[in-house]
Design a protein around this motif. Structure first.
Motif, PDB file in Angstrom:
ATOM      1  N   MET A   1      -5.550   2.462   9.522  1.00 51.21           N
ATOM      2  CA  MET A   1      -5.939   2.160   8.124  1.00 51.21           C
ATOM      3  C   MET A   1      -6.464   0.698   8.023  1.00 51.21           C
ATOM      4  SD  MET A   1      -3.288   1.695   4.865  1.00 51.21           S
ATOM      5  CE  MET A   1      -2.332   0.367   5.595  1.00 51.21           C
TER       6      MET A   1
ATOM      7  N   ILE B   1       0.784  -1.095  -0.138  1.00 54.96           N
ATOM      8  CA  ILE B   1      -0.008  -0.032   0.068  1.00 54.96           C
ATOM      9  C   ILE B   1       0.955   1.296   0.037  1.00 54.96           C
ATOM     10  CG2 ILE B   1      -1.558   1.355   1.474  1.00 54.96           C
ATOM     11  CD1 ILE B   1      -2.594  -1.398   2.414  1.00 54.96           C
TER      12      ILE B   1
ATOM     13  N   PRO C   1      -6.674  -0.380   0.961  1.00 55.17           N
ATOM     14  CA  PRO C   1      -6.755   0.390   1.974  1.00 55.17           C
ATOM     15  C   PRO C   1      -7.814   1.455   2.382  1.00 55.17           C
ATOM     16  CG  PRO C   1      -5.419   1.585   0.264  1.00 55.17           C
ATOM     17  CD  PRO C   1      -5.836   0.265  -0.203  1.00 55.17           C
TER      18      PRO C   1
ATOM     19  N   PHE D   1      -7.608  -2.638   5.919  1.00 57.53           N
ATOM     20  CA  PHE D   1      -7.125  -3.194   4.473  1.00 57.53           C
ATOM     21  C   PHE D   1      -7.428  -4.798   4.567  1.00 57.53           C
ATOM     22  CE2 PHE D   1      -3.590  -3.933   7.408  1.00 57.53           C
ATOM     23  CZ  PHE D   1      -3.125  -5.233   7.000  1.00 57.53           C
TER      24      PHE D   1
END
Length: 322
Positions: A168, A124, A157, A170
């Protein structure tokens, strides 16, 4: 998302010509009517401080769309003119997926994933911009990565601030949805930060991905896409939701079933011409929450298109789409 590369996603969807029987649906609403450039995949939408809207998506070098009124959309090229060199560590074409757009500390932040089909050798990344418009982004490299020895996949994300800290969410397939804390100054994962587990499915291939986390009232709500995307009219994507009083979970659905055990209330599923609804994000504008997602248009050869619906909150706190 566990999918083909972004360009292949769009091509496969457009080429998918298998018939689908359309039917009326009284449970799931149709997306609001829009005009102009409707083709999109994994949309993230935001109203800009300068006015108007921008949407970024899988496809191109993070494909961009703009709108003055959230109804008529125009093709605005790509976020970047050229892929940053480090993207090629994760696929041969420098092809990014599933962006997430937000605004904080006087800047726009664009998170995105780079990976290849069927692997969790993934990363990411993050870029910033003073305006949020395509062509103005400065890339800052990797935020968080995963390798084949990990039990998660560092793609899809989704950012959220909670109690003064930056997080975050994900994840895709493998063990499902995860969360890690970020350094708000750099926007990157804190060194040594624990990886929290938010949601999974009980059976392989653990088909849950594309998280979005939203605070409403005293709860955090986790929206996720279940089942299969990226197959045009054969896609089975649907959006489910659970909630928690803590951003890191545990999340449960309205029956109390944990999302770590496959729980989740169905929020939106395919119906009629609108097949495989998913790849969702949530944005707020003019005091109203909106759900953005893609669907595959069964009346247009399975082309992926932008879906927008108002997101309402019931007296019990649970969301519904209108």
């Amino acid at each position: 998302m566990k999918r083909t590369r972004g360009a292949a996603v769009l091509a496969a969807a457009v080429l998918s010509l298998l018939p689908v029987t359309a039917r009326a649906d009284t449970v799931h609403p149709d997306p609001q009517p829009i005009t102009g450039q409707q083709i999109i995949h994994d949309p993230t939408v935001l109203r800009l401080k300068s006015g108007g809207y921008v949407a970024y998506s899988t496809g191109g070098i993070i494909g961009a769309r703009t709108s003055d009124d959230r109804v008529h959309w125009k093709d605005a090229g790509n976020a970047f003119a050229e892929p940053p060199a480090w993207w090629y560590e994760y696929n041969d074409t420098g092809d990014p997926w599933a962006p997430d757009l937000s605004y904080r500390d006087g800047r726009y932040w664009l998170y995105y994933a780079v990976s290849s089909w069927g692997t969790n050798h993934s990363a990411i990344g993050v870029a910033t911009s003073p305006s949020g418009l395509p062509g103005t982004w400065t890339d800052h490299g990797k935020v968080f990565t995963s390798e084949t020895t990990d039990h998660w996949n560092a793609i899809d994300p989704a950012l959220i601030k909670a109690d003064g800290r930056l997080w975050m969410a994900f994840g895709s397939y493998w063990s499902g949805i995860r969360m890690v804390e970020l350094d708000p100054r750099t926007g990157k994962a804190l060194p040594g930060a624990p990886v929290h587990h938010l949601a999974t499915r009980p059976d392989e291939p653990y088909a849950v991905e594309g998280p979005a986390v939203v605070k409403h009232g005293r709860y955090y709500y986790l929206f996720a896409s279940h089942d299969a995307c990226c197959s045009g009219v054969n896609s089975t994507y649907k959006i489910k939701v659970g909630r928690s009083t803590s951003v890191t979970g545990p999340y449960t659905d309205s029956t109390g079933k944990p999302l770590l055990e496959g729980g989740g209330d169905l929020l939106l599923a395919g119906h009629g011409r609108y097949v495989g609804t998913g790849g969702q994000s949530v944005f707020r504008t003019q005091g109203q929450d909106w759900l953005a997602y893609h669907y595959y248009d069964a009346e247009d050869a399975g082309t992926p298109k932008l879906g927008l619906n108002r997101l309402s909150w019931g007296r019990d706190g649970w969301p519904s789409v209108r």
